[in-house]
Enzyme design. Structure first.
Site, PDB file in Angstrom:
ATOM      1  N   GLU A  54      73.045   5.620 -30.993  1.00 17.62           N
ATOM      2  CA  GLU A  54      72.719   5.147 -32.347  1.00 17.62           C
ATOM      3  C   GLU A  54      71.973   6.213 -33.146  1.00 17.62           C
ATOM      4  O   GLU A  54      70.972   5.936 -33.799  1.00 17.62           O
ATOM      5  CB  GLU A  54      71.905   3.850 -32.276  1.00 17.62           C
ATOM      6  CG  GLU A  54      72.665   2.688 -31.651  1.00 17.62           C
ATOM      7  CD  GLU A  54      71.902   1.376 -31.672  1.00 17.62           C
ATOM      8  OE1 GLU A  54      72.533   0.324 -31.721  1.00 17.62           O
ATOM      9  OE2 GLU A  54      70.655   1.416 -31.628  1.00 17.62           O
ATOM     10  N   GLU A  86      78.369  -2.403 -28.742  1.00 17.11           N
ATOM     11  CA  GLU A  86      77.299  -3.370 -28.460  1.00 17.11           C
ATOM     12  C   GLU A  86      77.539  -4.597 -29.329  1.00 17.11           C
ATOM     13  O   GLU A  86      77.272  -4.576 -30.527  1.00 17.11           O
ATOM     14  CB  GLU A  86      75.905  -2.800 -28.757  1.00 17.11           C
ATOM     15  CG  GLU A  86      75.442  -1.728 -27.800  1.00 17.11           C
ATOM     16  CD  GLU A  86      73.998  -1.321 -28.051  1.00 17.11           C
ATOM     17  OE1 GLU A  86      73.260  -2.082 -28.733  1.00 17.11           O
ATOM     18  OE2 GLU A  86      73.594  -0.238 -27.583  1.00 17.11           O
TER      19      GLU A  86
END
Length: 788
Positions: free
Chosen positions: A192, A269
């Site tokens: 991320e 995710e």
């Protein structure tokens, strides 16, 4: 040059059968039988054939090793064909240069168990992983360097240390790539990073380090959010997106498809629930919301990974924290996941299994639901009759003229005590501590004087007049290091200084004695126990027997704040404020007779007994309200002038608003006048940023919500501070019921310092719901506080 040799071998039928069995066994265990996995046009390809990844995220250190295979088998029974894991750098290298990949940390064995059960594996080695894990997986010893920077090329210690770790991990795991006959199909580069920055050179260096570590055959990928994945490019690495339950799948991938029209789509995710934080409501996510978006992905052949499929427990010191604002994570990592903390299927599990049976790849089949390895049991109340007062069981002191955080004394986790002499004075004053990381109890001559909680932004304690001087003790209890955002450089203890303020006189206190109390302190040292109960911080000890061994939850609702050890293993942290009031104990760590339990309580217990129960207990016990509005408080904007008034366009994504001219101020107020749906009385906002004169977001590390006219804390923690927590899937939402249900809705924030404001950015909610999405607004900025 190799010589060619012809060998004639004669074997009978039994020999041929033996050879066939041997080859079959090698294929199963990964010692032979190389395969391929790669990206194709709009799909992943396994051995050249289309393959949809249905992955389940599991974290091996959050699951007792004896239960690893059971949890893997549950994931297969739920309909998964892949297990996704992080590698935790700070778990494997707890002291610089000392690596441990054995026992509970034997990740290679975990991956081999995944293959044994006919599943593939995705590995995410970081070096940064987030995962609500202490410092996002980065090792504490980096913090001994005073000017350390992380996730950047500009710090040689970080880059060299992370490269060594990745190289070590690669030497162990690279042989398990699918191209080598193993089951690792993808390896992630960083994690991320779009939330953090856009430095392509840094990401390129991490990619190259991963390849150099031996992951040079496997498919590499990166994960980001739909709002920031386009901040940088990384050639040779596939891109995936992360988002939460109930998301609008078309909106999430809309911009991604435009920029990557031939790329396979994957939600790396898909957040099945959410994590709990101390002092905030227990988080849950409904099955119906969750399952609808999952079906949308399956109908579109979009690969996914359930985060989490089974969260487990952040045993010991491993739970992390978010900031801003500072919000430590509880030890339970149940996550409201399809498989609960104790390893039992939930309603979500069966809903997912029922859905996915219709979307299996060719040759796949649902696994059988395995039997639980051990039952949940009740444990009669364990009574504590022994106590070791903390102040009477201190280690040898270390002298330090100035205050320093615990890392500078070689301590990674636990508690720390600072002691010095206060000057004699006939005047009362205030003790100011900057910064408390994370909870402080102040004692004068052994008498409790006050406490400071980092979550509540305080830093002072009143001090009485001391004509003869006195001994000052400051006990610091730590919670998790920040695992997300720029606050990740999160040293523990007292990080700056301690100042005594008496009228016009200010004195910085020096000449400290420092007592280090690491997590394992009560287990490794022979404490002096005597009869309980103790007035003050203490370790309590008891021994208990069991008629039957099983998993259980310890009911800690009568205790204050601290940690628990059972048979030498730390279960993690407890805290009376909740929401978790229980601690999971794996039965595999228990025995029939002579179980030792030690409890450190720094705040004081109401009842010196602990029972084991079969279900977790949730409840909130706060010192002050969760809400950012005092009873009867009403914001008065009658004399305030908006810096801008306008309307926001409908639709998702960030909305950038620039002022006609910059405004200087420390405080801002956002007032939502109505919603996109004119009959909707609710306001909701996912994120807000203030734009400075350089065109970049102003740091929100010191922001504090001063007022929110309404907040919904009934179903989830939809408090107003969610607008600057950098978590797009959790939002500020006003209450559906209450004293003020209709528009306008107002939010006031203290930015901590005066800044020149060029504009602001706002992000509406990203799920399928349109509730509360703002249309008309007023935005105020001023130097002085707003009136109430």
């Amino acid at each position: 040059m190799k010589k060619s040799t012809n060998v004639s071998v004669s074997v009978g039928f039994s020999g041929i059968l033996a050879i066939c069995l041997l080859i079959g066994g090698l294929l199963k265990t990964g010692e032979a039988g190389a395969q391929t996995f790669a990206t194709g046009k709009n799909e992943f390809l396994l051995n050249g054939k289309p393959f949809v990844i249905r992955a389940a995220e599991l974290h091996y250190p959050r699951i007792p090793k004896a239960y690893w295979e059971h949890r893997i088998q549950l994931c297969k029974a739920m309909g998964m064909n892949t297990i996704c894991i992080y590698l935790f750098w700070n778990l494997h290298e707890q002291q610089e240069g000392v690596y441990d990949f054995t026992g509970q940390s034997d990740v290679a064995e975990f991956i081999k168990l995944v293959q044994k059960n006919g599943m593939y594996c995705i590995v995410r080695p970081g070096p940064y992983v987030c995962a609500e894990w202490d410092m996002g997986g980065l090792p504490w010893w980096l913090l001994r360097k005073k000017d350390i920077q992380v996730r950047t090329l500009s710090d040689s210690l970080f880059m060299q240390s992370s490269r060594r770790f990745i190289s070590k991990a690669g030497s162990i795991l690279a042989p398990l790539q699918i191209q080598n006959g193993g089951n690792i199909i993808m390896v992630q580069v960083e994690n991320e990073y779009g939330v953090w920055g856009n430095d392509e050179k840094y990401m390129t260096a991490i990619r190259d380090n991963i390849r150099a570590a031996g992951f040079d055959k496997v498919q590499l990928f990166r994960c980001d959010w739909s709002s920031n994945f386009d901040r940088y490019n990384l050639p040779g690495v596939a891109s995936t997106l992360n988002f939460g339950a109930g998301s609008d799948i078309e909106k999430q991938f809309q911009h991604f498809r435009q920029l990557n029209p031939e790329a396979p789509l994957m939600c790396s995710e898909y957040w099945t629930g959410w994590f709990d934080q101390w002092g905030r409501p227990h988080e849950t996510r409904g099955v119906n919301t969750f399952i609808g978006s999952l079906k949308d992905m399956m109908d579109r052949r979009i690969s996914f990974s359930l985060y989490m499929a089974h969260g487990g427990t952040s045993f010991g010191q491993w739970s992390g924290a978010n900031a801003p604002p500072y919000a430590p994570t509880v030890s339970s990592y149940d996550y409201d996941a399809p498989i609960d903390e104790s390893g039992h299927p939930t309603e979500k599990f069966y809903a997912i299994r029922e859905l996915l049976k219709n979307y299996l790849n060719e040759g796949e089949a649902l696994g059988e639901i395995p039997k639980e390895p051990i039952a949940l049991i009740e444990v009669p109340a364990i009574k504590f009759t022994q106590a070791a007062p903390l102040f009477q069981n201190l280690p040898k002191a270390v002298a330090s003229e100035a205050i320093q955080p615990m890392e500078m004394f070689g301590q990674g986790w636990g508690d720390i005590l600072y002691r010095t002499q206060l000057p004699a004075s006939a005047k009362a004053g205030k003790l100011q501590i900057t910064e408390v990381h994370d909870w402080a109890a102040v004692y004068i001559d052994g008498k409790f004087t006050g406490k400071i909680d980092r979550r509540l932004h305080g830093n002072t304690v009143n001090i009485p007049a001391l004509p003869k001087g006195a001994q000052l003790d400051i006990l610091i209890a730590t919670t998790g290091r920040v695992n997300y955002g720029r606050a990740i450089i999160d040293r523990k203890g007292i990080t700056e200084k301690v100042v005594l303020q008496q009228e016009e006189k200010t004195t910085e206190l020096r000449n400290w004695k420092v007592y280090n109390l690491p997590v394992e302190y009560p287990v490794k040292n022979k404490l002096k126990y005597s009869a309980a109960k103790v007035n003050g911080p203490a370790w309590y000890r008891a021994v208990f027997n069991l008629s039957k061994i099983g998993d259980t939850y310890l009911d800690m609702s009568h205790w204050g704040k601290g940690m628990v050890w059972v048979n030498g293993r730390s279960l993690g942290r407890f805290w009376r404020i909740g929401p978790t009031q229980t601690m999971f104990v794996p039965g595999t760590w228990l025995k029939k007779t002579g179980n030792e339990i030690i409890v450190l309580d720094v705040e004081g217990a109401k009842k010196l007994a602990i029972a084991g129960v079969t279900k977790p207990i949730y409840g909130i016990n706060l010192d002050e309200s969760l809400l950012h509005r005092k009873p009867g408080q009403q914001l008065d904007l009658s004399t305030a002038t908006p810096a801008i008034t306008g309307s926001l366009p409908a639709g998702g994504g960030w909305k950038d608003i620039l002022l006609s001219q910059p405004v200087q101020g420390r405080y801002f107020c956002f007032e939502a006048m109505n919603a996109q749906n004119p009959t909707d009385p609710i306001t909701s906002i996912a994120e807000m940023e203030v734009i400075g004169m350089d065109g970049k977001p102003v740091s929100a590390l010191n922001w504090r919500v001063l007022y929110a006219d309404s907040e919904d804390i009934t179903g989830a923690g939809n408090t107003a501070d969610k607008v600057f927590d950098m978590q797009e899937s959790v939002i500020w939402q006003t209450a559906r019921e209450g004293a003020k249900a209709g528009h306008p809705h107002a939010l006031v924030i203290d930015m901590g310092t005066s800044v020149q404001v060029k504009g602001f950015r706002i992000l509406p909610r990203g799920d399928k719901k349109e509730t509360g999405v703002v249309k008309d607004y007023r935005f105020y900025v001023q130097e002085k506080p707003f009136k109430y």
